[in-house]
Motif scaffolding. Structure first.
Motif, PDB file in Angstrom:
ATOM      1  N   GLY A  51       0.825  -1.096   0.058  1.00  0.00           N
ATOM      2  CA  GLY A  51       0.017  -0.068  -0.135  1.00  0.00           C
ATOM      3  C   GLY A  51       0.801   1.031   0.068  1.00  0.00           C
ATOM      4  N   ASP A  52       2.135   1.116   0.515  1.00  0.00           N
ATOM      5  CA  ASP A  52       3.010   2.268   0.457  1.00  0.00           C
ATOM      6  C   ASP A  52       4.189   1.935   1.215  1.00  0.00           C
ATOM      7  N   ALA A  53       5.092   1.242   0.273  1.00  0.00           N
ATOM      8  CA  ALA A  53       6.250   0.772   0.818  1.00  0.00           C
ATOM      9  C   ALA A  53       7.345   1.927   1.031  1.00  0.00           C
ATOM     10  N   SER A  54       8.215   1.653   1.959  1.00  0.00           N
ATOM     11  CA  SER A  54       9.338   2.457   2.276  1.00  0.00           C
ATOM     12  C   SER A  54      10.294   2.517   1.238  1.00  0.00           C
ATOM     13  N   ASP A  55      11.072   3.656   1.015  1.00  0.00           N
ATOM     14  CA  ASP A  55      11.819   3.651  -0.002  1.00  0.00           C
ATOM     15  C   ASP A  55      13.117   3.065   0.144  1.00  0.00           C
ATOM     16  N   PRO A  56      13.522   2.650  -0.692  1.00  0.00           N
ATOM     17  CA  PRO A  56      14.821   1.609  -0.630  1.00  0.00           C
ATOM     18  C   PRO A  56      16.211   2.498  -0.156  1.00  0.00           C
ATOM     19  N   VAL A  57      16.955   2.088   0.856  1.00  0.00           N
ATOM     20  CA  VAL A  57      18.075   2.792   1.669  1.00  0.00           C
ATOM     21  C   VAL A  57      19.346   2.176   0.498  1.00  0.00           C
ATOM     22  N   GLN A  58      19.843   3.385  -0.137  1.00  0.00           N
ATOM     23  CA  GLN A  58      21.255   3.066  -0.668  1.00  0.00           C
ATOM     24  C   GLN A  58      22.245   2.766   0.342  1.00  0.00           C
ATOM     25  N   ALA A  59      22.964   1.494   0.333  1.00  0.00           N
ATOM     26  CA  ALA A  59      24.193   1.331   1.066  1.00  0.00           C
ATOM     27  C   ALA A  59      25.285   2.248   0.967  1.00  0.00           C
ATOM     28  N   ALA A  60      25.970   2.942   1.885  1.00  0.00           N
ATOM     29  CA  ALA A  60      26.871   3.665   1.732  1.00  0.00           C
ATOM     30  C   ALA A  60      28.322   2.966   1.319  1.00  0.00           C
ATOM     31  N   ALA A  61      29.280   3.509   0.581  1.00  0.00           N
ATOM     32  CA  ALA A  61      30.286   2.867   0.209  1.00  0.00           C
ATOM     33  C   ALA A  61      30.999   1.967   1.184  1.00  0.00           C
ATOM     34  N   GLY A  62      31.334   1.072   1.047  1.00  0.00           N
ATOM     35  CA  GLY A  62      32.318   0.311   2.004  1.00  0.00           C
ATOM     36  C   GLY A  62      31.291  -0.273   3.528  1.00  0.00           C
ATOM     37  N   ALA A  63      30.011  -0.006   3.148  1.00  0.00           N
ATOM     38  CA  ALA A  63      29.380  -0.485   4.403  1.00  0.00           C
ATOM     39  C   ALA A  63      29.051  -1.741   4.211  1.00  0.00           C
ATOM     40  N   ASP A 109      -5.511  -6.705  -1.269  1.00  0.00           N
ATOM     41  CA  ASP A 109      -6.107  -6.380   0.011  1.00  0.00           C
ATOM     42  C   ASP A 109      -4.942  -6.026   0.916  1.00  0.00           C
ATOM     43  N   VAL A 110      -4.616  -4.723   1.154  1.00  0.00           N
ATOM     44  CA  VAL A 110      -3.085  -4.523   1.909  1.00  0.00           C
ATOM     45  C   VAL A 110      -3.522  -3.080   2.791  1.00  0.00           C
ATOM     46  N   ASP A 111      -2.795  -2.997   3.640  1.00  0.00           N
ATOM     47  CA  ASP A 111      -2.906  -1.654   4.451  1.00  0.00           C
ATOM     48  C   ASP A 111      -2.339  -0.486   3.862  1.00  0.00           C
ATOM     49  N   ILE A 112      -2.813   0.818   3.948  1.00  0.00           N
ATOM     50  CA  ILE A 112      -2.203   1.885   3.330  1.00  0.00           C
ATOM     51  C   ILE A 112      -0.864   2.282   3.935  1.00  0.00           C
ATOM     52  N   ARG A 113      -0.446   1.904   5.022  1.00  0.00           N
ATOM     53  CA  ARG A 113       0.839   2.310   5.731  1.00  0.00           C
ATOM     54  C   ARG A 113       1.934   1.618   5.162  1.00  0.00           C
ATOM     55  N   GLY A 114       1.628   0.444   4.551  1.00  0.00           N
ATOM     56  CA  GLY A 114       2.605  -0.623   3.983  1.00  0.00           C
ATOM     57  C   GLY A 114       3.513  -1.290   5.127  1.00  0.00           C
ATOM     58  N   VAL A 115       2.602  -1.599   6.105  1.00  0.00           N
ATOM     59  CA  VAL A 115       3.256  -2.470   7.002  1.00  0.00           C
ATOM     60  C   VAL A 115       3.260  -4.098   6.466  1.00  0.00           C
ATOM     61  N   VAL A 116       2.316  -4.464   5.972  1.00  0.00           N
ATOM     62  CA  VAL A 116       2.016  -5.785   5.344  1.00  0.00           C
ATOM     63  C   VAL A 116       1.932  -5.780   3.771  1.00  0.00           C
ATOM     64  N   GLU A 117       2.590  -6.568   3.305  1.00  0.00           N
ATOM     65  CA  GLU A 117       2.717  -6.468   1.710  1.00  0.00           C
ATOM     66  C   GLU A 117       1.951  -7.920   1.611  1.00  0.00           C
ATOM     67  N   GLN A 118       1.439  -7.956   0.433  1.00  0.00           N
ATOM     68  CA  GLN A 118       0.922  -9.268  -0.332  1.00  0.00           C
ATOM     69  C   GLN A 118       1.253  -9.559  -1.689  1.00  0.00           C
ATOM     70  N   GLN A 119       1.677 -11.068  -1.685  1.00  0.00           N
ATOM     71  CA  GLN A 119       2.162 -11.646  -2.864  1.00  0.00           C
ATOM     72  C   GLN A 119       0.931 -11.961  -3.653  1.00  0.00           C
ATOM     73  N   VAL A 120       0.835 -11.424  -5.121  1.00  0.00           N
ATOM     74  CA  VAL A 120      -0.232 -11.444  -5.529  1.00  0.00           C
ATOM     75  C   VAL A 120      -0.211 -12.605  -6.517  1.00  0.00           C
ATOM     76  N   VAL A 121       1.026 -12.796  -7.089  1.00  0.00           N
ATOM     77  CA  VAL A 121       1.252 -13.853  -8.232  1.00  0.00           C
ATOM     78  C   VAL A 121       2.386 -14.278  -8.096  1.00  0.00           C
ATOM     79  N   ALA A 122       2.801 -15.770  -8.543  1.00  0.00           N
ATOM     80  CA  ALA A 122       3.932 -16.445  -8.888  1.00  0.00           C
ATOM     81  C   ALA A 122       3.872 -17.181 -10.018  1.00  0.00           C
ATOM     82  N   ALA A 123       4.483 -16.479 -11.385  1.00  0.00           N
ATOM     83  CA  ALA A 123       4.067 -17.216 -12.634  1.00  0.00           C
ATOM     84  C   ALA A 123       5.407 -17.469 -13.125  1.00  0.00           C
ATOM     85  N   ARG A 124       5.621 -18.367 -14.097  1.00  0.00           N
ATOM     86  CA  ARG A 124       6.498 -18.790 -15.046  1.00  0.00           C
ATOM     87  C   ARG A 124       6.310 -18.088 -16.259  1.00  0.00           C
TER      88      ARG A 124
END
Length: 220
Positions: A51-63, A109-124
């Motif tokens: 519903g609203d995922a947190s932005d990905p955090v870029q790892a600092a160089a050498g971290a 069906d997800v919460d709008i704070r993005g606390v819980v995600e839902q896998q909707v498909v796994a296809a080949r």
């Protein structure tokens, strides 16, 4: 590859079992040098919706690389509620041909704070190069429980995305080069906190443009 004309004075070595074996080996080496002409296979593609995922955090160089941590909390000033949507998903090949990930609409069906995600498909899908994820939405609604402030007032209750037609198609670019046996996960982020603020409090509707422009897709 360059074809050489046979030498008339050379003995013919292509007759008999040994000759045919040599000819088969020579053809096999030639085809191998020209590239793999029988490439193909299947790759596993998973699509997860937030519903609203947190932005990905870029790892600092050498971290030091740490395992990802699921989002457990949300900001106090964010809206709360549940989002429901009907979505049909396609991957678009480099030539523009779509590959259906869902044979029919799936219900998200997800919460709008993005606390819980839902896998909707796994296809080949066939191995190959894919450049976009196509999403066809037929219904998007949120039951807002609180926290949504618009023009100084709190909005609660049902909020819907107003479609101009029976459905809304959103295409987001991806970059996938899948080989046989590969497995990839795509995150579809609905970013509900962004477009919910565009709601008309009087009618509980959000124009489809705000919804479509807020969606982001990324490969994990």
């Amino acid at each position: 590859m360059t074809d050489r004309l046979p030498d008339p004075s050379a003995p013919d070595r292509t007759h008999g079992p040994a000759g045919r074996l040599l000819l088969a080996l020579a053809l096999g080496l030639t085809l191998g040098a020209c590239g793999n002409l029988t490439a193909g296979g299947l790759a596993e593609t998973e699509v997860t919706v937030s519903g609203d995922a947190s932005d990905p955090v870029q790892a600092a160089a050498g971290a030091r690389h740490l395992p990802p941590v699921a989002r457990q909390t949300a900001d106090d000033d964010e809206a709360e509620g549940e989002l429901e949507a009907d979505i049909t998903l396609f991957l678009e090949g480099a030539g523009g041909s779509p590959v259906a990930l869902t044979p029919q609409p799936v219900i998200v069906d997800v919460d709008i704070r993005g606390v819980v995600e839902q896998q909707v498909v796994a296809a080949r899908v066939p191995a190959g190069r894919y450049t976009a994820l196509r999403m066809v939405f037929r219904n998007v609604e949120v039951e807002v429980e609180g926290g949504l402030i618009v023009d100084g007032g709190e909005v609660v209750g049902l909020v819907e995305v107003e479609f101009e037609a029976d459905s809304l198609t959103v295409v987001e670019p991806v970059s996938l080069s899948l080989e046989d046996g590969d497995r990839v996960q795509i995150l579809l982020d609905l970013n509900a906190q962004d477009w919910l603020r565009q709601v008309d409090p009087q009618v509980g509707l959000v124009p489809e443009t705000f919804f479509a422009n807020a969606i982001t897709v990324r490969v994990r």
